[in-house]
Design a protein around this motif. Structure first.
Motif, PDB file in Angstrom:
ATOM      1  N   LEU A  99       0.829  -1.012   0.154  1.00 39.06           N
ATOM      2  CA  LEU A  99       0.185   0.281  -0.257  1.00 39.06           C
ATOM      3  C   LEU A  99       1.304   1.471   0.255  1.00 39.06           C
ATOM      4  O   LEU A  99       0.416   2.445  -0.599  1.00 39.06           O
ATOM      5  CB  LEU A  99      -1.187  -0.068   1.348  1.00 39.06           C
ATOM      6  CG  LEU A  99      -2.235  -0.347   1.045  1.00 39.06           C
ATOM      7  CD1 LEU A  99      -3.297  -0.691   1.873  1.00 39.06           C
ATOM      8  CD2 LEU A  99      -2.626  -0.042   0.172  1.00 39.06           C
ATOM      9  N   ALA A 103       1.261   3.895  -2.780  1.00 39.66           N
ATOM     10  CA  ALA A 103       0.842   5.586  -2.776  1.00 39.66           C
ATOM     11  C   ALA A 103       2.328   6.341  -2.925  1.00 39.66           C
ATOM     12  O   ALA A 103       1.654   6.893  -3.205  1.00 39.66           O
ATOM     13  CB  ALA A 103       0.364   5.771  -1.454  1.00 39.66           C
ATOM     14  N   ILE A 107       1.633   9.051  -5.353  1.00 40.26           N
ATOM     15  CA  ILE A 107       1.787  10.806  -4.913  1.00 40.26           C
ATOM     16  C   ILE A 107       3.257  11.362  -6.270  1.00 40.26           C
ATOM     17  O   ILE A 107       3.377  13.000  -6.704  1.00 40.26           O
ATOM     18  CB  ILE A 107       2.397  11.103  -3.405  1.00 40.26           C
ATOM     19  CG1 ILE A 107       1.187  10.295  -2.546  1.00 40.26           C
ATOM     20  CG2 ILE A 107       2.919  11.981  -3.571  1.00 40.26           C
ATOM     21  CD1 ILE A 107       1.982   9.837  -0.797  1.00 40.26           C
ATOM     22  N   GLY A 186      -5.744  -1.763  -6.237  1.00 38.95           N
ATOM     23  CA  GLY A 186      -5.870  -0.449  -6.159  1.00 38.95           C
ATOM     24  C   GLY A 186      -6.068  -0.005  -7.771  1.00 38.95           C
ATOM     25  O   GLY A 186      -6.774   1.437  -7.526  1.00 38.95           O
TER      26      GLY A 186
END
Lengths: 320, 278
Positions: A99, A103, A107, A186
């Motif tokens: 995760l 992420a 970003i 995701g």
């Protein structure tokens, strides 16, 4: 001397061992003639003796490898289960790590660089690339340190040494499962959403070929690492170089003016496997037959060559 | 009658279980520590002999002790006999795959004792069915009580040694090799370990036990081999060989080199190795 009656279950074990053992060729004639004559005259028949500690021929090797399948599985499971056992959050890290990984790339590439590189869903493209590339990079890096890392085990038990490479591949696949689920979830949940289509059913097929390729690479690099231990120092560069040569982060469009580089990258099995994953998962299309054949050829070729090379040098791995 | 069954009972004429023919072993290591630039380029590995032509044979029902000073090649010989380290030259043949007492390698400290039993038994080549049956015997022999459910990292070194030993013996191998394993563990366990080993021998097995303590060999073995600087010095009844070795080790410790040398010669004279490796 007292004679205790053999128990049934232990008899079963000895019988099984004897079965595997008796497939080996008789070893008495390997002894020098004077010693053999002396032993025969003193103690009688020697025909039950087999050679110890030599590399068995391929067929016997496969039999012995197959007989160890439960050990390979249990060993891989044991290592996979205890990976995060020293952390406070324990097993939660199986999901947390991927995760955080996802992420991070979201970003950096989605928010900061706002990169799309002319793609509809660049984020999914890059996440699939990085998550699936990691399997191969770990197979190679793990392969180089394999013999050194399993020294204690190799010194204690006599089993076909290729077991440790198989165990490594199984273990990496087990540990990658949570990451794969996070990846699939995701790309569905994060906009622009990928809707699971029929082509997703090809994903396990690609994963199977990919794993075959990884096993071949682990065997090959396992042997290389045993021959040249210094290779471990160079692995981080190899891994990074492969990352750029396999279009993990950058699409190969940037090499459009360099036909040679393009050709090399397109023949690279890691590029092919990533492209297959992306086509199936993101484009929702069935990849062309040429890519399938190329991957299958690479996977089987790597496995055949890796296994042969590893097996030929079987006695090296326990030498001091 | 297949040879599966014949091995089961001690016949009046014990069969040969393992034979070594002129086994030689050299070690090669890269010189470590600080070295000059030239020596890095012209890498010259250090090498030396560990075993200088050892020939021996052991039969069913024998418990063979290996004595010798540190560095005499006892452990190396054991590992070559078990097929875990290829000899530089020479041949080893055996009636079954020898099992070295070394399950520790397959065990995972983070897993519980029970899970480690599972892993260890499979590592020795058992099928899941056999591993399931073996579990009860291992638990009984190791006698760890409730601790068997705790991770192995919480065990004391004695407890871990007991579990390792119990797992190795449960495999009921025909040829078991033990390298100084019994020094750990308390008196009651040593007694039970002894019993387990005698059971093994009674079922037509052969046990090799390495120790540099003459007492251990005298207590447990039927026959002793004395190894010095990679050569077999003597081969005979455990009590006598162990006694000679004790005298030799004592002389060395006191610095009486001539007495030690004489002990070596007289040992070879009174209990010569059966097969002289040439």
């Amino acid at each position: 001397m007292t004679r205790s009656s053999p128990r049934r279950e232990s008899q079963g074990l000895r019988t099984q061992w004897r079965r595997a053992w008796s497939t080996r060729k008789s070893g008495a004639q390997l002894l020098s003639t004077p010693l053999r004559r002396d032993l025969e005259s003193r103690y009688g028949d020697l025909s039950h003796l087999r050679r110890v500690g030599s590399r068995p021929p391929l067929r016997e090797y496969f039999t012995e490898l197959w007989d160890r399948r439960h050990f390979i599985w249990a060993g891989a499971r044991g290592a996979a289960v205890t990976r995060y056992s020293n952390e406070r959050l324990g097993a939660l890290w199986y999901v947390l790590r991927p995760l955080l990984d996802a992420a991070f790339y979201g970003i950096v590439f989605g928010l900061i660089l706002q990169a799309s590189r002319g793609m509809e869903n660049f984020l999914a493209w890059i996440v699939v690339g990085i998550f699936m590339y990691r399997l191969t990079s770990r197979a190679i890096t793990g392969g180089v340190g394999l013999i050194r890392g399993s020294k204690a085990m190799l010194r204690a038990f006599a089993f076909p040494r290729a077991s440790v490479a198989v165990s490594l591949t199984v273990r990496e696949l087990m540990m990658a499962m949570p990451a794969i689920i996070v990846m699939l979830g995701g790309i569905v949940l994060v906009p622009p959403h990928e809707i699971p289509s029929v082509t997703w059913s090809l994903f396990p097929v690609i994963l199977l070929l990919h794993t075959t390729l990884n096993l071949g690479l682990s065997l090959l690099f396992g042997w290389l690492g045993a021959v040249l231990p210094d290779l471990a120092q160079a692995m981080s560069f190899v891994s990074r170089f492969l990352m750029y040569a396999s279009a993990v982060i950058f699409p190969i469009d940037r090499f459009i003016d360099h036909p040679t580089i393009m050709a090399v990258i397109e023949a690279n099995p890691i590029y092919v496997v990533l492209d297959l994953y992306r086509t199936v998962l993101i484009d929702g299309a069935v990849p062309p037959l040429a890519e399938w054949t190329m991957l299958a050829a690479w996977a089987l070729g790597a496995l055949t060559i890796g296994f042969t090379v590893f097996w030929l040098d079987e006695e090296r791995y326990t030498r001091e | 009658m297949s040879d599966f069954q014949t091995g089961w009972h001690l016949s009046s004429d014990p069969k040969v279980t393992i034979a070594a023919d002129n086994v030689r072993l050299r070690y090669r290591v890269q010189r470590s520590g600080p070295r000059s630039f030239r020596s890095i380029l012209g890498k010259r590995p250090v090498s030396g002999p560990v075993l200088r032509g050892v020939s021996l044979a052991a039969r069913e029902g024998e418990m063979v002790g290996l004595v010798g000073l540190n560095g005499s090649g006892k452990s190396s010989l054991l590992r070559v006999l078990a097929g875990l380290q290829p000899a530089t030259s020479g041949t080893v043949v055996a009636s079954a795959q020898p099992q070295l007492l070394g399950v520790s390698a397959a065990l995972v400290p983070e897993l519980s004792g029970l899970e480690n039993i599972w892993l260890g038994t499979l590592a020795m080549g058992m099928t899941p069915d056999e591993a399931y049956f073996a579990r009860e015997r291992i638990e009984l022999l190791a006698d760890l009580g409730e601790a068997i459910k705790q991770p192995m990292s919480t065990y004391s070194s004695g407890m871990a040694a007991r579990l390792r030993f119990a797992i190795s013996v449960a495999a009921d191998p025909e040829i078991l090799m033990i390298d100084e394993a019994l020094s750990t563990g308390d008196a009651s366990f040593t007694e039970r370990a002894k019993e387990a080993m005698h059971g093994l021998i009674a079922r037509a097995g052969t046990v090799f036990l390495v120790s540099h303590a003459a007492q251990t060999i005298e207590d447990m073995c039927t026959r002793a081999l004395w190894l010095d600087a990679g050569t077999l010095i003597a081969d005979g009844p455990a009590g006598e060989v162990a006694n000679m070795y004790r005298y030799y080790a004592h002389s060395i410790a006191l610095g009486k080199d001539r007495a030690a040398k004489k002990a070596l010669v007289s040992a070879t004279e009174s209990h010569p190795p059966l097969f002289s490796g040439t």
